[in-house]
Design an enzyme around this catalytic site. Structure first.
Site, PDB file in Angstrom:
ATOM      1  CG  HIS A  85      -1.625  -0.995   1.453  1.00 62.24           C
ATOM      2  ND1 HIS A  85      -2.845  -1.607   0.701  1.00 62.24           N
ATOM      3  CD2 HIS A  85      -1.736  -2.181   2.329  1.00 62.24           C
ATOM      4  CE1 HIS A  85      -3.212  -2.717   0.910  1.00 62.24           C
ATOM      5  NE2 HIS A  85      -2.548  -2.903   2.067  1.00 62.24           N
ATOM      6  CG  HIS A 112       2.442   5.178   6.167  1.00 65.99           C
ATOM      7  ND1 HIS A 112       2.293   4.849   7.584  1.00 65.99           N
ATOM      8  CD2 HIS A 112       1.594   5.977   5.866  1.00 65.99           C
ATOM      9  CE1 HIS A 112       0.978   5.320   7.677  1.00 65.99           C
ATOM     10  NE2 HIS A 112       0.636   6.108   6.686  1.00 65.99           N
ATOM     11  CG  HIS A 114      -0.681   8.344   2.285  1.00 67.69           C
ATOM     12  ND1 HIS A 114      -1.328   7.193   2.302  1.00 67.69           N
ATOM     13  CD2 HIS A 114      -0.109   8.624   3.608  1.00 67.69           C
ATOM     14  CE1 HIS A 114      -1.630   6.837   3.344  1.00 67.69           C
ATOM     15  NE2 HIS A 114      -0.894   7.527   4.266  1.00 67.69           N
ATOM     16  CD  GLU A 124      -3.825   9.486   3.341  1.00 65.66           C
ATOM     17  OE1 GLU A 124      -3.697   9.057   4.852  1.00 65.66           O
ATOM     18  OE2 GLU A 124      -4.321   8.759   2.642  1.00 65.66           O
ATOM     19  CG  HIS A 137       0.453   9.859   7.898  1.00 59.83           C
ATOM     20  ND1 HIS A 137      -0.520   9.501   7.083  1.00 59.83           N
ATOM     21  CD2 HIS A 137       0.097  11.271   7.795  1.00 59.83           C
ATOM     22  CE1 HIS A 137      -1.421  10.168   6.739  1.00 59.83           C
ATOM     23  NE2 HIS A 137      -1.113  11.478   6.899  1.00 59.83           N
ATOM     24  CB  THR A 222      -6.016   7.693   5.895  1.00 65.75           C
ATOM     25  OG1 THR A 222      -4.578   7.113   5.946  1.00 65.75           O
ATOM     26  CG2 THR A 222      -5.890   8.993   6.467  1.00 65.75           C
ATOM     27  CB  THR A 223      -5.245   2.199   5.318  1.00 62.91           C
ATOM     28  OG1 THR A 223      -4.714   2.178   6.665  1.00 62.91           O
ATOM     29  CG2 THR A 223      -4.248   3.187   4.416  1.00 62.91           C
TER      30      THR A 223
END
Ligand SMILES: *[C@@H]1O[C@H](CO)[C@@H](O)[C@H](O)[C@H]1NC(C)=O
Ligand SMILES: *[C@@H]1O[C@H](CO)[C@@H](O)[C@H](O)[C@H]1NC(C)=O
Ligand SMILES: [Zn+2]
Length: 313
Positions: A85, A112, A114, A124, A137, A222-223
């Site tokens: 992901h 991690h 995004h 995000e 994050h 958020t996942t």
């Protein structure tokens, strides 16, 4: 009995995805998977993340004091991993945060990112509707927990504290990211990992002095399972990253395993969730770093123009 057999036959005839797994829209275009509208767990709750932060509606809160960062300056070799992901770097729990208006001391679990393949989307959180190129994050859990999954089974809305950093495209190389970016090619495929040379979190994020300004609200992961147990911090200060460093993420990494490459090549792009309704929540802001430095020129310019006009006529 007949109808039961027919039902059974029908059920067996359905093409069953071996493991219907959650995914981003960029994957759903190529394989059968659960895209955001079908994400499981708590993802359709009323206190979800990320959100669009409307700065004018944020509420100044004096209890949002500066953070104390423990061992954020510790240089260490760490493992980077493609988890299918995002890329994730595990952190050891000697890294801690306290203060920052938090009710507890939290220890780090991992960080991690995004991103997108454009520099004007990928983050995000958005601020006044504006997206940034990436978002970093750093995930923490309350000190009393042994693991993220244990924290997720807790009952409070602040079992997890995530520090969010918006990353913007810059004409300058960010030397703090060179180590990480260089290793992306070693974790191209799902479940690949690699060892990063020694670095500290402060190589990646702005110095503590610049982190006194931040937004605060209560939301979710958020996942999936999108558990609503996260106290969110989004810093006012952005991290500058050269656009070529940003593009290394979308061009080096894949969602899929190497074995799957022949069947489906899925570049890891747009692994960010769209903003969710704020609902009846409020977003707070710390006092420092907001308004004054930017607001003075904005107030002075009209005032000077006004005075000039008085003199000229
Ligand atoms: C400031 O935030 C705290 C929680 O951190 C809250 O209890 C308090 O009511 C807030 N104050 C204002 C003025 O919004
Ligand atoms: C940025 O740094 C990398 C690695 O040190 C280097 O290869 C690249 O040429 C630099 N780019 C710019 C624009 O300075
Ligand atoms: Zn994240």
């Amino acid at each position: 009995m007949i109808s039961f057999l027919m039902l059974l036959a029908l059920t067996l005839a359905q093409p069953v995805a071996p493991e219907s797994h959650w995914c981003y829209p960029s994957q759903a275009a190529k394989i059968t998977c659960l895209e955001p509208s079908n994400w499981p767990g708590y993802c359709h709750g009323s206190r979800q993340s990320p959100i669009n932060i409307i700065t004018e509606k944020t509420i100044l809160n004096s209890s949002l004091v500066p953070f104390t960062f423990t061992n954020y300056d510790e240089k260490k070799s760490r493992i980077i991993r493609n988890n299918g992901h995002t890329v994730e770097v595990e952190l050891d729990d000697s890294i801690k945060i306290s203060g920052g208006g938090l009710q507890d001391t939290y220890k780090a679990v991992a960080f991690h990112m995004h991103w997108s393949d454009f520099v004007d989307e990928g983050s995000e959180h958005t601020v006044d509707g504006k997206s940034y190129a990436m978002e970093l994050h750093i995930v923490h859990i309350k000190e009393k927990f042994q693991s993220l999954s244990e924290a997720l089974s807790g009952s409070d809305n602040d079992e997890i504290a995530v520090l969010g950093f918006l990353i913007k495209a810059s004409p300058q190389n960010n030397s703090g990211f060179v180590n990480l970016v260089e290793n992306l090619n070693d974790v191209k495929f799902q479940y690949y990992d690699s060892t990063l040379k020694q670095f500290s979190l402060f190589d990646l994020i702005p110095e503590a002095d610049k982190l006194k300004g931040y937004y605060r609200y209560w939301g979710s992961l958020t996942t999936p399972q999108c558990e609503e147990k996260v106290v969110w911090t989004v810093f006012h200060e952005r991290i500058p990253l050269h656009s070529s460093q940003i593009f290394e993420f979308s061009t080096s990494l894949y969602y899929n395993s190497e074995e799957e490459m022949e069947a489906t090549m899925m570049p890891m792009i747009d692994n960010y969730r769209k903003t969710q309704p704020l609902g009846d929540r409020q977003v707070f802001t710390s006092g420092v770093g907001i308004l004054l430095p930017q607001a003075w020129p904005m107030l002075l310019a009209p005032l000077l123009t006004y005075l000039l006009t008085l003199f000229l006529y």
